[in-house]
Design an enzyme around this catalytic site. Structure first.
Site, short mmCIF file in Angstrom:
data_model
loop_
_atom_site.label_atom_id
_atom_site.label_comp_id
_atom_site.label_asym_id
_atom_site.label_seq_id
_atom_site.Cartn_x
_atom_site.Cartn_y
_atom_site.Cartn_z
CG HIS B 155 10.10 5.44 17.01
ND1 HIS B 155 10.13 5.02 15.49
CD2 HIS B 155 11.25 6.16 17.05
CE1 HIS B 155 11.06 5.66 14.90
NE2 HIS B 155 11.89 6.42 15.85
CG HIS B 202 13.93 2.80 16.37
ND1 HIS B 202 13.30 2.64 15.25
CD2 HIS B 202 14.54 3.83 16.04
CE1 HIS B 202 13.24 3.54 14.25
NE2 HIS B 202 14.23 4.43 14.53
CG HIS B 217 12.31 12.06 17.26
ND1 HIS B 217 13.59 12.02 17.25
CD2 HIS B 217 11.55 10.96 16.44
CE1 HIS B 217 13.76 10.75 17.09
NE2 HIS B 217 12.71 9.97 16.41
CG HIS B 249 18.50 7.99 10.80
ND1 HIS B 249 18.84 9.01 11.09
CD2 HIS B 249 17.14 8.10 10.93
CE1 HIS B 249 18.07 9.97 11.85
NE2 HIS B 249 16.88 9.42 11.53
CE1 TYR B 258 14.06 12.30 13.95
CE2 TYR B 258 15.85 12.33 12.35
CZ TYR B 258 15.23 11.82 13.48
OH TYR B 258 15.38 10.65 13.78
CD GLU B 268 12.66 9.61 12.45
OE1 GLU B 268 12.11 8.91 13.45
OE2 GLU B 268 13.61 9.32 11.80
#
Lengths: 310, 310, 310, 310
Positions: B155, B202, B217, B249, B258, B268
């Site tokens: 993503h 996501h 990112h 997260h 990251y 990431e």
């Protein structure tokens, strides 16, 4: 015996500022097993897989830090011999009577050149890990999954002056050896010694620092990198203040988190590392690459890590 | 079909400042599989377990950033319908001819309110993961252990103005839904949307930011938290500049690192997360707790993470 | 919407021979969260990270096995349309009234060619995972570490005759697709279909077998291979009968353990696998290599796995 | 020194039936690092993180099995003293000249009551792990990800008669101690001893068996349970014959796979376990529960494991 002399880190007595807050932290967040309380108000804890009665003692005080760090030695004869050896080396010793710490035999206490108090002892009651000694289960859900739940108190890192003298004392008298060391910026002096009395990469470590007797961190061992993540999650759930979030050390190769107990005593939850033997030459870290020694992922020289002690 | 419309992120075209340096990075450090080079000098890459010909294209330019981000849709009929839907919604589209990207069919390009260019396409040659479609081995040592070796490009997170309008476009026209969102400090506006067209947490995310068209990112998926450690080790071995070292997260629950490619494009390497379905209500993060949403271990609002884009 | 039609496995109703024994197993060994009991004596359970009220229902009976397996569909309109599509395809359906299962809307039930009963439904109360929808913690120590504690009921494998007809029904009417399949020894017929309505490698699987309506296993998803080990440890601590100890599947690439509940219903605790999309061609396993498809470590065709059903 | 006497397992000389096949296996499947070949045709290998020149030597022969197993002792003085101690205990010793094994000093060889040949030595050239002794990276992608790639040869399990006498010899003369033991079905005799000269749970183990001098397995250490899965995958990819697929041992708590090299010498790839110290009482396994001691997941007494030796 192939393992003789000083066997392992045995206990650390830690000063906390607020006992209730500390008890909640050590019981439920760090997840040590509480094994006793003595007449002086000290509380005793152990990692879930330790057999000894305790490895961490906390007491209320008006400043944080470490009172003393103890090593278990092979037997009483070894204890007596090591006391003689210390005295012969010019180190004064004090005998603490059996029972002064719960379930613990006589202790030989001395002060190291860095100002820290150390103890040797040969006897502490085994209470086991709850699985018994016949057909034991590999772990106990009640103790191994309550809070961070380290296996054991593993080692400590202490800050003080004259670490070269500590290194000499620990190698020449107590049978330790240097496994890794870090050079100071001048390239001549040693800024840190990581020392072992076993095939662990460190049973104790010293960093050169002007104030004597300071605690950098007590380290607790976890089974796996996934348990390090679990520790990180529990740290986050409890909003424990964090110094360094999960990473790999270059020095000793352990994986690690550094955070502080509610009184400001830093602790480490770590895993991994390697198993060096006495015939292995020590590893040297030059100062210019020490960022990668401290935090191998980022190479960052964390200012807080380098300067904050209790 | 139970999966229809937009299926998945398909490709990102990334600008790099020094092609040779970038090629070394994407080949040997990030460890993508290189699958082609076109007449314009663009190089094509894929994650080891992707079947499509490519998911990352890099081209030399005088500033870093992202040219466009493409989504694979179910089929040509879906592509045509979605173009009509976009036009009906008031979005202009452009057809890029088949073959303009290697092994890729016709693309429908449009600009979103945040200034980013997106593409939809229905056809890209399958080159497979090297294990074939008959009795395949679970992974291939040659590709899955060269560099960080992500499974796939997963993503992206994009920064720009008008994310509410992007959110409307992606939900009303393209079939996405909001899985999690972050409130701005004012408690009224939304600072970030995490959106899915699947049961991934996501497939794309947007953060409100004054400059249009910015890349925060590109995210690459790994198999496990242990592979995140392996990525951290490879990052350290190669002295890749790191933004946030391994952590969990709160938002989407992924575990993550990251860092930046040599041109300053953040990437990431992540794992974990959960699998939300369309009937699940979105999760809300208030600004006061967003530190734990970003970095659940420390609760830290990393300034660099919040402000640096390419 | 990009996810439409049938969304996911929603519930399995399992028959147990001794309710008390079963309750202990599902509560404390498998570690599902119990969410209710209805007037007919059925007990309701969910995986800790499921939002729906339940995914597993157990009821006492004089033989083990599965009563029915239900799928959550997008919404009521979808439910109505799929019922029409089933009827048009020649499949009779029955409406089960809302509330017949606790907190569940109207269900459309039908019997598949293999003899199994399936249900579709569009409504079930969300009870959440206990972390809420605002600033949630990534997991809950109370539920995620009690027993094996799977994330969710993930899929099932059913044995019966006419799996080709099931495959046609599920692909032509319900929007599923074949992700992997296994050839029979004759090289002409298909012995097993692994099918998905999502980008999971399997939401359901069928194996050709002379007796209709049989349950091979219900599968529960874990977060990691380390959680598979933890499941193995809990299985051993509780002396749960095991069919196949931890290994990798070639088919779907999942990591797995197979064992039996106290009534002889096989269950799987699994992790891993990959994420296929509708445009991916299915993977074929030839019978001569199916040992590696079943147990990639050993290549063993476990007789018990192939023949024992409930 | 706190670590004295016998330090660690140092080498095993293994007989293979087909050298070319064996070389492929030890190089590319097990993934040891090849470090030399001597004039007699023996090939030398080491685990990637061992510092010594070699730990495994293979030679072609007409039957499989082990020629001898060697232990590294602290220094030459220790070697000489241990030889005297062996002789005083009634054990004949033989001096093998320095250089007979490549890069290895003089060895003291003796035969144990179980018929196995053991060696002690004090000198072997350090070749390191390739990362050097100044600012080393934590691992080397070239060696640590080629084949199974164990850290080190860790221990062996040997079958033979008179294990009680071996236990006496190893404890009374060589400084080992019993960490765990398994009772025979009669409840009176001991069927197996797991012994340590360090804080590893086993440096060597003996099982009572009528034939002398037999090899049950050589064990190789991996970093993590995820590396055990990786080993399982590589074993499957190479169709290595497997004895026991991934599981937890009750005895020593290690996680493990057992398989055979192409000549029928069993090997283990293992991880985990715990760290016992000399003051810890040994753990006892009764025969009725030994199934869980062997395979804690299933409780199965694997017939092949109990009976097949080389």
């Amino acid at each position: 015996m192939a393992m003789t002399g000083v066997l392992r880190p045995g206990h650390a007595q830690i000063r906390v500022l607020d006992l209730e807050e500390a008890l909640h932290f050590y019981r439920n967040v760090l997840g040590l097993v509480e094994t006793g309380k003595d007449a002086t108000g000290r509380h005793y804890f152990k990692g879930w897989d330790e057999r000894d009665h305790h490895s961490v003692i906390i007491r209320q005080a008006d400043r944080a830090g470490i009172d003393f760090f103890g090593f278990r030695v092979l037997d009483v004869a070894t204890l007596n011999q090591l006391e003689k050896d210390l005295n012969a080396y010019g180190v004064k010793t004090e005998r603490i009577p059996a029972g002064e710490l719960l379930e613990t035999g006589e202790r030989v206490r001395f002060q190291a050149p860095t100002g820290h108090f150390f103890e040797l002892y040969a006897e502490k009651t085994h209470v086991g890990n709850g699985s018994g000694l016949v057909n034991p289960a590999p772990w106990n859900p009640k103790t191994a999954e309550h809070g961070i739940a380290p296996i054991r108190m593993d080692h400590c890192l202490l800050y003080g002056p004259n670490i070269q003298a500590n290194k000499d004392l620990f190698t020449k008298v107590l049978g330790f050896r240097v496994v890794e060391y870090v050079m100071a910026p001048d390239g001549e002096h040693t800024a840190a010694f990581f020392m072992s009395c076993s095939h662990k990469a460190h049973d104790i470590a010293f960093v050169e620092h002007p104030e004597p007797g300071k605690l950098h961190h007590i380290s607790y061992r976890l089974e796996s990198w996934e348990r390090v993540l679990r520790a990180a999650d529990i740290i986050g759930m409890n909003k424990v203040p964090v110094d360094i979030s999960p990473t790999r050390h270059g020095v000793t190769r352990g994986t690690t988190i550094y955070a502080w107990d509610p009184s400001g005593n830093r602790f480490e939850t770590f895993c991994g590392s390697y198993e060096p033997y006495p015939d292995w030459e020590p590893i040297k870290w030059t100062f210019d690459e020490f960022g990668y020694g401290l935090d191998h992922t980022t190479g960052k020289l964390h200012e807080s890590f380098l300067t904050i002690v209790s």
